[in-house]
Scaffold this motif. Structure first.
Motif, mmCIF file in Angstrom:
data_model
loop_
_atom_site.group_PDB
_atom_site.id
_atom_site.type_symbol
_atom_site.label_atom_id
_atom_site.label_comp_id
_atom_site.label_asym_id
_atom_site.label_seq_id
_atom_site.Cartn_x
_atom_site.Cartn_y
_atom_site.Cartn_z
ATOM 1 N N TRP A 120 0.837 -1.207 0.000
ATOM 2 C CA TRP A 120 0.000 0.000 0.000
ATOM 3 C C TRP A 120 0.866 1.249 0.000
ATOM 4 N N GLY A 121 1.891 1.256 0.835
ATOM 5 C CA GLY A 121 2.785 2.413 0.911
ATOM 6 C C GLY A 121 3.505 2.679 -0.389
ATOM 7 N N ILE A 122 4.020 1.611 -1.003
ATOM 8 C CA ILE A 122 4.725 1.762 -2.281
ATOM 9 C C ILE A 122 3.766 2.253 -3.356
ATOM 10 N N SER A 123 2.601 1.651 -3.429
ATOM 11 C CA SER A 123 1.630 2.024 -4.460
ATOM 12 C C SER A 123 1.202 3.478 -4.318
ATOM 13 N N LEU A 124 0.890 3.893 -3.108
ATOM 14 C CA LEU A 124 0.493 5.290 -2.886
ATOM 15 C C LEU A 124 1.664 6.231 -3.160
ATOM 16 N N SER A 125 2.872 5.802 -2.840
ATOM 17 C CA SER A 125 4.053 6.625 -3.110
ATOM 18 C C SER A 125 4.263 6.823 -4.611
ATOM 19 N N PHE A 126 3.996 5.793 -5.412
ATOM 20 C CA PHE A 126 4.104 5.938 -6.857
ATOM 21 C C PHE A 126 3.079 6.939 -7.380
ATOM 22 N N ILE A 127 1.904 6.951 -6.804
ATOM 23 C CA ILE A 127 0.881 7.907 -7.223
ATOM 24 C C ILE A 127 1.302 9.334 -6.851
ATOM 25 N N VAL A 128 1.863 9.509 -5.659
ATOM 26 C CA VAL A 128 2.384 10.825 -5.254
ATOM 27 C C VAL A 128 3.543 11.226 -6.180
ATOM 28 N N LEU A 129 4.419 10.277 -6.495
ATOM 29 C CA LEU A 129 5.521 10.545 -7.412
ATOM 30 C C LEU A 129 4.986 10.996 -8.775
ATOM 31 N N ALA B 84 4.625 10.609 -15.542
ATOM 32 C CA ALA B 84 3.601 10.592 -14.496
ATOM 33 C C ALA B 84 2.615 9.453 -14.737
ATOM 34 N N GLY B 85 2.287 9.209 -16.001
ATOM 35 C CA GLY B 85 1.371 8.118 -16.330
ATOM 36 C C GLY B 85 1.942 6.756 -15.968
ATOM 37 N N VAL B 86 3.225 6.553 -16.262
ATOM 38 C CA VAL B 86 3.879 5.283 -15.917
ATOM 39 C C VAL B 86 3.901 5.096 -14.404
ATOM 40 N N ALA B 87 4.298 6.140 -13.676
ATOM 41 C CA ALA B 87 4.358 6.047 -12.207
ATOM 42 C C ALA B 87 2.968 5.801 -11.624
ATOM 43 N N CYS B 88 1.966 6.480 -12.138
ATOM 44 C CA CYS B 88 0.603 6.292 -11.649
ATOM 45 C C CYS B 88 0.096 4.888 -11.966
ATOM 46 N N LEU B 89 0.395 4.405 -13.165
ATOM 47 C CA LEU B 89 -0.006 3.056 -13.538
ATOM 48 C C LEU B 89 0.607 2.015 -12.604
ATOM 49 N N ILE B 90 1.900 2.172 -12.306
ATOM 50 C CA ILE B 90 2.564 1.259 -11.368
ATOM 51 C C ILE B 90 1.865 1.309 -10.015
ATOM 52 N N GLY B 91 1.542 2.521 -9.558
ATOM 53 C CA GLY B 91 0.866 2.674 -8.263
ATOM 54 C C GLY B 91 -0.515 2.058 -8.241
ATOM 55 N N VAL B 92 -1.292 2.307 -9.273
ATOM 56 C CA VAL B 92 -2.657 1.762 -9.324
ATOM 57 C C VAL B 92 -2.633 0.253 -9.444
#
Length: 184
Positions: free
Chosen positions: A70-79, A171-179
């Motif tokens: 959860w922390g990693i995924s949310l961090s990717f979305i913040v990134l 940003a799209g790649v980082a968000c995709l990884i997070g989601v």
């Protein structure tokens, strides 16, 4: 292999228009020695990203896996959101000239990466993939892929690239990884 590819892609996209790319441009305009600058970038990135990936792998071992994902995924979305904010050109000081081209480049790149978006991404990728070597190699390749063309094509390349598009792609790649991390 996935860790290598995702790390390379993420950092390459995140580096387009980043302060270290501006630093590459400043260094090549100042010193005009692309091979020494490239070697300095390589060494600084390997050292910085290896230490950062080591921290990311350690963090993954230290935190309960249920909370870590959860922390990693949310961090990717913040990134992803952070990647949309352009970096500012902070200039380059003459005080490092005494170190020579290689020394100045190595030190400046190492310092520029501290707390940078790609350093955070490296720690997150290493935590997610639990891979010190593949993430370090991937993020280093991404750094080189984004910065080496600047050393040889310089300002023409930066002016020709649609930096906003690359920010959105990164940003799209980082968000995709997070989601994907949240739903998987």
């Amino acid at each position: 292999m996935e860790a290598l590819l995702v790390s390379t892609l993420t950092v390459t996209l995140a580096e387009i228009g980043d302060k270290t790319q501006l630093l590459s441009l400043c260094l090549i305009l100042k010193f005009r020695q692309p091979l020494q600058i490239a070697l300095g970038i390589l060494i600084a990135t390997l050292l910085n990203h290896f230490a950062t990936a080591y921290f990311g792998v350690w963090l993954a071992d230290a935190i309960d896996p249920n909370y870590l994902q959860w922390g990693i995924s949310l961090s990717f979305i913040v990134l992803a959101i952070w990647l949309l904010i352009p970096d500012k050109d902070e200039g380059i000081s003459d005080k490092f000239d005494k170190l020579g081209v290689f020394g100045a480049t190595t030190l400046l790149f190492f310092l520029a990466e501290l707390g940078d978006k790609t350093q955070i991404a490296t720690a997150l990728l290493a935590s997610q993939y639990q891979s010190l070597i593949w993430v370090t190699l991937g993020t280093t390749l991404g750094m080189l892929a984004a910065n080496l063309p600047i050393l040889f094509l310089g300002e023409r390349l930066l002016n020709a690239l649609p930096l906003q598009l690359f920010r959105w792609l990164a940003a799209g790649v980082a968000c995709l990884i997070g989601v994907l991390g949240l739903v998987w």
